[in-house]
Design a protein around this motif. Structure first.
Motif, short mmCIF file in Angstrom:
data_model
loop_
_atom_site.label_atom_id
_atom_site.label_comp_id
_atom_site.label_asym_id
_atom_site.label_seq_id
_atom_site.Cartn_x
_atom_site.Cartn_y
_atom_site.Cartn_z
N VAL A 94 0.83 -1.20 0.00
CA VAL A 94 0.00 0.00 0.00
C VAL A 94 0.87 1.25 0.00
O VAL A 94 0.54 2.25 -0.66
CB VAL A 94 -0.96 -0.02 1.20
N SER A 95 2.01 1.21 0.72
CA SER A 95 2.91 2.37 0.75
C SER A 95 3.48 2.66 -0.64
O SER A 95 3.53 3.82 -1.07
CB SER A 95 4.05 2.12 1.73
N LEU A 96 3.87 1.60 -1.35
CA LEU A 96 4.38 1.80 -2.71
C LEU A 96 3.30 2.39 -3.62
O LEU A 96 3.57 3.29 -4.42
CB LEU A 96 4.88 0.47 -3.27
N ALA A 97 2.07 1.84 -3.50
CA ALA A 97 0.99 2.35 -4.35
C ALA A 97 0.65 3.80 -4.01
O ALA A 97 0.45 4.64 -4.90
CB ALA A 97 -0.24 1.47 -4.19
N LEU A 98 0.60 4.11 -2.70
CA LEU A 98 0.33 5.48 -2.30
C LEU A 98 1.45 6.42 -2.71
O LEU A 98 1.20 7.58 -3.08
CB LEU A 98 0.10 5.55 -0.79
N ALA A 99 2.70 5.95 -2.63
CA ALA A 99 3.82 6.79 -3.07
C ALA A 99 3.71 7.13 -4.53
O ALA A 99 3.93 8.28 -4.95
CB ALA A 99 5.14 6.05 -2.79
N ARG A 100 3.33 6.13 -5.31
CA ARG A 100 3.15 6.39 -6.75
C ARG A 100 1.98 7.33 -6.99
O ARG A 100 2.04 8.22 -7.83
CB ARG A 100 2.92 5.08 -7.48
N LEU A 101 0.89 7.14 -6.21
CA LEU A 101 -0.28 8.00 -6.36
C LEU A 101 0.05 9.44 -6.00
O LEU A 101 -0.26 10.38 -6.76
CB LEU A 101 -1.41 7.48 -5.46
N ILE A 102 0.70 9.64 -4.85
CA ILE A 102 1.00 11.00 -4.40
C ILE A 102 2.02 11.65 -5.32
O ILE A 102 1.92 12.85 -5.64
CB ILE A 102 1.49 10.98 -2.95
N ALA A 103 3.02 10.89 -5.78
CA ALA A 103 4.01 11.45 -6.71
C ALA A 103 3.34 11.88 -8.01
O ALA A 103 3.64 12.95 -8.56
CB ALA A 103 5.11 10.43 -6.99
N SER A 104 2.41 11.07 -8.51
CA SER A 104 1.68 11.44 -9.73
C SER A 104 0.82 12.67 -9.51
O SER A 104 0.74 13.55 -10.37
CB SER A 104 0.82 10.27 -10.20
N SER A 105 0.20 12.74 -8.33
CA SER A 105 -0.64 13.90 -8.03
C SER A 105 0.19 15.17 -7.94
O SER A 105 -0.19 16.22 -8.49
CB SER A 105 -1.40 13.67 -6.71
N VAL A 106 1.33 15.08 -7.24
CA VAL A 106 2.20 16.25 -7.12
C VAL A 106 2.72 16.67 -8.49
O VAL A 106 2.77 17.86 -8.82
CB VAL A 106 3.36 15.95 -6.17
N ALA A 118 6.23 18.97 -19.57
CA ALA A 118 7.61 18.56 -19.37
C ALA A 118 7.69 17.83 -18.04
O ALA A 118 6.78 17.85 -17.23
CB ALA A 118 8.54 19.76 -19.40
N ASN A 119 8.82 17.16 -17.80
CA ASN A 119 9.00 16.38 -16.60
C ASN A 119 9.52 17.25 -15.47
O ASN A 119 10.55 17.89 -15.60
CB ASN A 119 9.99 15.24 -16.87
N VAL A 120 8.80 17.27 -14.36
CA VAL A 120 9.26 17.94 -13.16
C VAL A 120 9.38 16.87 -12.09
O VAL A 120 8.39 16.48 -11.48
CB VAL A 120 8.29 19.05 -12.71
N THR A 121 10.57 16.36 -11.86
CA THR A 121 10.75 15.18 -11.03
C THR A 121 11.07 15.48 -9.58
O THR A 121 10.95 14.61 -8.73
CB THR A 121 11.89 14.31 -11.60
N ILE A 122 11.50 16.68 -9.28
CA ILE A 122 12.03 16.93 -7.93
C ILE A 122 10.93 16.82 -6.88
O ILE A 122 11.11 16.13 -5.86
CB ILE A 122 12.74 18.30 -7.88
N ALA A 127 8.17 13.59 -2.60
CA ALA A 127 6.93 13.01 -2.08
C ALA A 127 7.02 11.50 -2.02
O ALA A 127 6.59 10.87 -1.04
CB ALA A 127 5.75 13.44 -2.96
N ARG A 128 7.62 10.89 -3.05
CA ARG A 128 7.74 9.43 -3.08
C ARG A 128 8.61 8.92 -1.94
O ARG A 128 8.26 7.94 -1.26
CB ARG A 128 8.30 8.99 -4.43
N VAL A 129 9.74 9.59 -1.70
CA VAL A 129 10.65 9.15 -0.63
C VAL A 129 9.99 9.29 0.74
O VAL A 129 10.11 8.40 1.60
CB VAL A 129 11.96 9.95 -0.71
N VAL A 130 9.27 10.39 0.96
CA VAL A 130 8.63 10.60 2.27
C VAL A 130 7.57 9.54 2.53
O VAL A 130 7.51 8.94 3.63
CB VAL A 130 8.01 12.02 2.32
N VAL A 131 6.73 9.25 1.55
CA VAL A 131 5.66 8.27 1.74
C VAL A 131 6.23 6.88 1.97
O VAL A 131 5.79 6.13 2.87
CB VAL A 131 4.70 8.28 0.53
N ILE A 132 7.23 6.49 1.19
CA ILE A 132 7.83 5.16 1.37
C ILE A 132 8.53 5.07 2.72
O ILE A 132 8.46 4.03 3.41
CB ILE A 132 8.81 4.87 0.22
#
Length: 363
Positions: A94-106, A118-122, A127-132
Motif C-alpha cells: 500500500v505504501s508503494l501504491a500510495l507513493a506512486r499515487l501522491i508522486a503522480s498527483s504532485v 515537461a518532466n518535473v521530477t524533484i 513526495a515518493r521518498v517521504v511516503v515510502i
C-alpha cells in the motif's frame, strides 16, 4: 486446532487458486478501466485507475493467503506470525501504491501550475521518498520492531549525512527554491552568464538539464543558479522582440527606406512561422558610419527559437525589395585628397573601388 488433512490442504489450495483467479480478473478489469481513463482529458481519473490496478493483484493474493491459513487451522503462534508478515507486506504494498499515487498527483499539480508539458521530477521524488519512508516505519512497527531507537539513530546519522552531503543538499534545496519561485520552468529558454544556454528539459533533485540549439543536453547543478546571472527569454512573456541591424547608403531617401522596411517586416510577420501577425514593425535609424546610415528593424517572434527563421526571411526579402526599388546599396568607399604644398589645386584620387571599369578591368 486440528491436524492437517488432505481435505484442509485441498480447501486451502482452492481458496488460494480462487484468490489468484480473482486477482487476474481484477487485473484485467482495472487494466480496461485504466485504458478508459486514459481517453479522458481529466488526469485524476488516470491516477485513481492506476492506484486500483496496482493494488488489485497484491491485495487479492494477500487475502487469499490469509484465508488459506485460516482454512488450514494453523497453530496459534504460527497464525500470529503469518498475520504479522502478511500485514507488513500489505502495508509495504500500500505504501508503494500510495507513493506512486501522491508522486503522480504532485507532478500533475506542478505541471498544471506551470502550463508546460515537461518532466518535473524533484517534487515527485521528494513526495515518493517521504511516503515510502513512513510506510517502512509503520511496517516495522507492525512487525513488533520498536522504531524509537531507530528514529534516534536516524537523527544522529542524518546529521552526519547532512555534513557529508553538503553539496548534494545544497543542490536539492536550490532546485526546490527554483521551482517554488518559478525563476525557471521546463520549456523556458535560458542563458547563464557562464555561457550555457538552451531550453530547460527537466529539474530534478540535483541538477537541471537543458537542451541546446544543437540538440545536445547540458547538465547544470542546481546550486549554480543561486550564484550566477541568468536570463530567461520566456519571462515575463514568451514572445520577444527581434532587433535586426542593417545599413543603407547616404544617398537614399530615409523616409522611403523606412516605409519599405516596414512593409517588408509586416509581410514577414504575417507569412513566416513564429511571427506575431498583429505586432507593429518599428524602424529606428541610430548611427552614421563612414559611408552608411545604420538602423535597427524591430520585429517580434512568438518564442526564442523562431527568431532565426524570421531574421533569415526578413533579410532576404529586404534585399530583394531594395534592389527592385533601385535603392543604392551601402558599398564602402573612400576618397583620398592630396594637397599641393606649392599652393596649387588639390587633387582627389579615388581608390580602386571608385575607378571606372570597362569589360571588368580597371582603366
Amino acid at each position: 486446532m486440528g491436524d492437517l488433512t488432505w481435505e484442509r490442504i485441498t480447501a486451502a489450495a482452492i481458496v488460494l487458486a480462487s484468490a489468484l483467479v480473482i486477482a487476474v480478473l481484477l487485473r484485467l478489469l482495472t487494466g480496461r478501466l485504466f485504458r478508459r481513463a486514459g481517453d479522458t482529458r481529466w488526469a485524476w481519473d488516470d491516477i485513481a485507475a492506476r492506484l486500483i490496478r496496482d493494488l488489485a493483484v497484491p491485495v487479492s493474493v494477500i487475502l487469499g493467503l490469509w484465508f488459506a491459513a485460516k482454512v488450514l487451522e494453523l497453530p496459534r503462534g504460527t497464525l500470529d506470525v503469518t498475520a504479522k508478515v502478511l500485514t507488513a507486506v500489505a502495508i509495504f504494498v500500500v505504501s508503494l501504491a500510495l507513493a506512486r499515487l501522491i508522486a503522480s498527483s504532485v507532478g500533475s499539480l506542478a505541471l498544471a501550475g506551470q502550463g508546460v508539458a515537461a518532466n518535473v521530477t524533484i517534487f515527485a521524488n521528494i513526495a515518493r521518498v517521504v511516503v515510502i519512508g513512513v510506510g517502512v516505519l509503520v511496517m516495522l512497527q507492525s512487525l513488533g520492531v520498536s522504531i524509537s531507537p531507530l528514529l534516534g539513530a536516524l537523527g544522529v546519522g542524518g546529521l552526519a549525512v547532512a555534513l557529508a552531503l553538503q553539496d548534494t543538499l545544497a543542490n536539492l534545496f536550490a532546485g526546490v527554491h527554483v521551482l517554488a519561485s518559478k525563476t525557471i520552468e521546463p520549456g523556458d529558454y535560458i542563458k547563464l552568464s557562464s555561457g550555457q544556454e538552451g531550453y530547460v528539459v527537466d529539474i530534478n533533485w540535483r541538477n537541471t538539464s537543458i537542451r541546446t540549439l544543437s540538440d545536445n543536453i547540458e547538465v547544470i547543478p542546481n546550486q549554480r543558479f543561486s550564484d550566477t546571472i541568468l536570463t530567461n527569454f520566456h519571462r515575463p512573456a514568451q514572445d520577444m522582440s527581434i532587433m535586426v541591424y542593417a545599413k543603407v547608403a547616404y544617398e537614399v531617401d530615409l523616409d522611403r527606406v523606412e516605409r519599405l522596411i516596414t512593409e517588408v517586416g509586416e509581410d514577414v510577420m504575417k507569412d513566416v512561422q513564429g511571427g506575431v501577425a498583429d505586432s507593429s514593425v518599428l524602424v529606428r535609424f541610430d548611427d552614421f558610419n563612414d559611408a552608411t546610415v545604420g538602423f535597427h528593424a524591430i520585429l517580434r517572434s512568438t518564442e526564442f527559437g523562431d527568431q532565426f527563421l524570421i531574421k533569415h526571411e526578413f533579410l532576404k526579402r529586404l534585399h530583394r525589395a531594395l534592389r527592385e526599388e533601385g535603392v543604392a546599396p551601402p558599398y564602402w568607399n573612400h576618397r583620398v585628397v592630396l594637397s599641393d604644398t606649392t599652393g596649387g589645386d588639390t587633387t582627389a584620387i579615388p581608390r580602386q573601388d571608385e575607378v571606372s571599369r570597362k569589360d571588368g578591368l580597371p582603366l
